[in-house]
Write an enzyme that holds these catalytic residues in place. Structure first.
Site, PDB file in Angstrom:
ATOM      1  N   ASP A 107      38.169  44.070  30.060  1.00  0.00           N
ATOM      2  CA  ASP A 107      37.280  44.332  29.280  1.00  0.00           C
ATOM      3  C   ASP A 107      37.727  43.816  27.875  1.00  0.00           C
ATOM      4  O   ASP A 107      38.988  44.067  27.220  1.00  0.00           O
ATOM      5  CB  ASP A 107      38.556  45.677  28.904  1.00  0.00           C
ATOM      6  CG  ASP A 107      37.890  47.052  30.073  1.00  0.00           C
ATOM      7  OD1 ASP A 107      37.907  46.529  30.942  1.00  0.00           O
ATOM      8  OD2 ASP A 107      37.739  47.911  29.473  1.00  0.00           O
ATOM      9  N   LYS A 171      31.365  48.943  26.410  1.00  0.00           N
ATOM     10  CA  LYS A 171      32.618  49.478  26.377  1.00  0.00           C
ATOM     11  C   LYS A 171      32.836  50.456  24.541  1.00  0.00           C
ATOM     12  O   LYS A 171      32.157  49.475  23.532  1.00  0.00           O
ATOM     13  CB  LYS A 171      34.393  49.464  26.790  1.00  0.00           C
ATOM     14  CG  LYS A 171      34.897  50.098  26.339  1.00  0.00           C
ATOM     15  CD  LYS A 171      36.387  49.679  27.075  1.00  0.00           C
ATOM     16  CE  LYS A 171      37.628  50.456  26.424  1.00  0.00           C
ATOM     17  NZ  LYS A 171      38.610  49.481  27.316  1.00  0.00           N
ATOM     18  N   LYS A 200      31.177  52.969  29.352  1.00  0.00           N
ATOM     19  CA  LYS A 200      33.042  53.594  28.695  1.00  0.00           C
ATOM     20  C   LYS A 200      33.059  54.096  27.614  1.00  0.00           C
ATOM     21  O   LYS A 200      33.080  52.899  26.772  1.00  0.00           O
ATOM     22  CB  LYS A 200      33.427  52.177  29.475  1.00  0.00           C
ATOM     23  CG  LYS A 200      34.881  52.518  29.414  1.00  0.00           C
ATOM     24  CD  LYS A 200      36.169  51.412  29.453  1.00  0.00           C
ATOM     25  CE  LYS A 200      37.187  52.104  29.540  1.00  0.00           C
ATOM     26  NZ  LYS A 200      38.094  51.002  29.750  1.00  0.00           N
TER      27      LYS A 200
END
Length: 234
Positions: A107, A171, A200
């Protein structure tokens, strides 16, 4: 590639079961003071609950990979965290090292200043290089756009640049900035990236109700340090 539950928006179907909801969750421990014992406890919880992944700082990737071996739970880590204000070369090196030590997912935090400046080329180059490093090692890339620091135009730019650059997810947040995930931001992100990428929701998702609201808005993954509380309530 969403690499998770297929539902991307409300379909009027029944709420997910506990085991289904677990597969949305990245059980997260990113506090800098976390000890080895803390990390191993999170891994044990994740294995028992059968969540999607455990997300930790890069220094803990080898520990988590070993602890989760055979469990079916993935190892996730963060890149350029939490500010995103490192060079692309540094992010690529960090990614390659994490993948070499067992990370299945990374990430990364974007260059937030580039998003605010409207510099699409810089965003695509930065994200694309990290995506390549992740994919070369068999990992997937989630792109943290840090929604609390962006206006809607910058959020849309960051999401569309992520699509162009070959990311697998976008995300919302690091959880270390001025705000976390909102239903409105998740819906915006889903609209921009379409059905192919994952979304996300991370930061401030602490209850079953929070998680279900994010899923309803289009999230296919939930980042949460409160994973067990979310699942026990289901």
């Amino acid at each position: 590639m969403q690499n998770g539950p297929e539902s991307t928006a409300s379909t009027g179907s029944a709420e997910p079961t506990t085991s289904e909801l677990a597969q949305y969750i990245d059980h997260t421990l990113l506090k800098p003071q976390a000890s080895r014992e803390d990390i191993l406890a999170v891994c044990a919880e994740a294995s028992e609950a059968q969540v999607k992944s455990v997300c930790v700082n890069p220094v803990w990737v080898p520990t988590v990979t070993e602890a989760l071996a055979g469990s079916g739970v993935l190892t996730c880590t963060v890149i350029g965290f939490p500010l995103g204000a490192t060079t692309t070369a540094a992010k690529v090196g960090e990614t390659a090292d994490a993948v070499a030590h067992g990370a299945d997912e990374v990430d990364m935090v974007i260059d937030i200043a580039a998003a605010l400046a409207g510099d699409r080329a810089a965003l695509v180059a930065d994200i694309g290089a990290v995506a390549q490093a992740a994919h070369d090692g068999g990992a997937i890339l989630k792109v943290i756009i840090e929604t609390s620091l962006l206006d809607d135009a910058a959020k849309e730019l960051a999401c569309s640049a992520s699509v162009e650059a070959g990311a697998d997810f976008v995300k919302t947040s690091t959880g270390f900035s001025t705000g976390g995930a909102t239903v409105e931001d998740v819906a915006l992100m889903r609209r921009v990236v379409g059905p192919e990428l994952g979304v996300k929701a991370s930061g401030g998702v602490r209850s079953r109700e929070d998680a279900l609201a994010m899923i309803e808005a289009g999230a296919t993954r939930i980042g949460a340090s409160s994973a067990l509380a979310i699942l026990k309530a289901s």
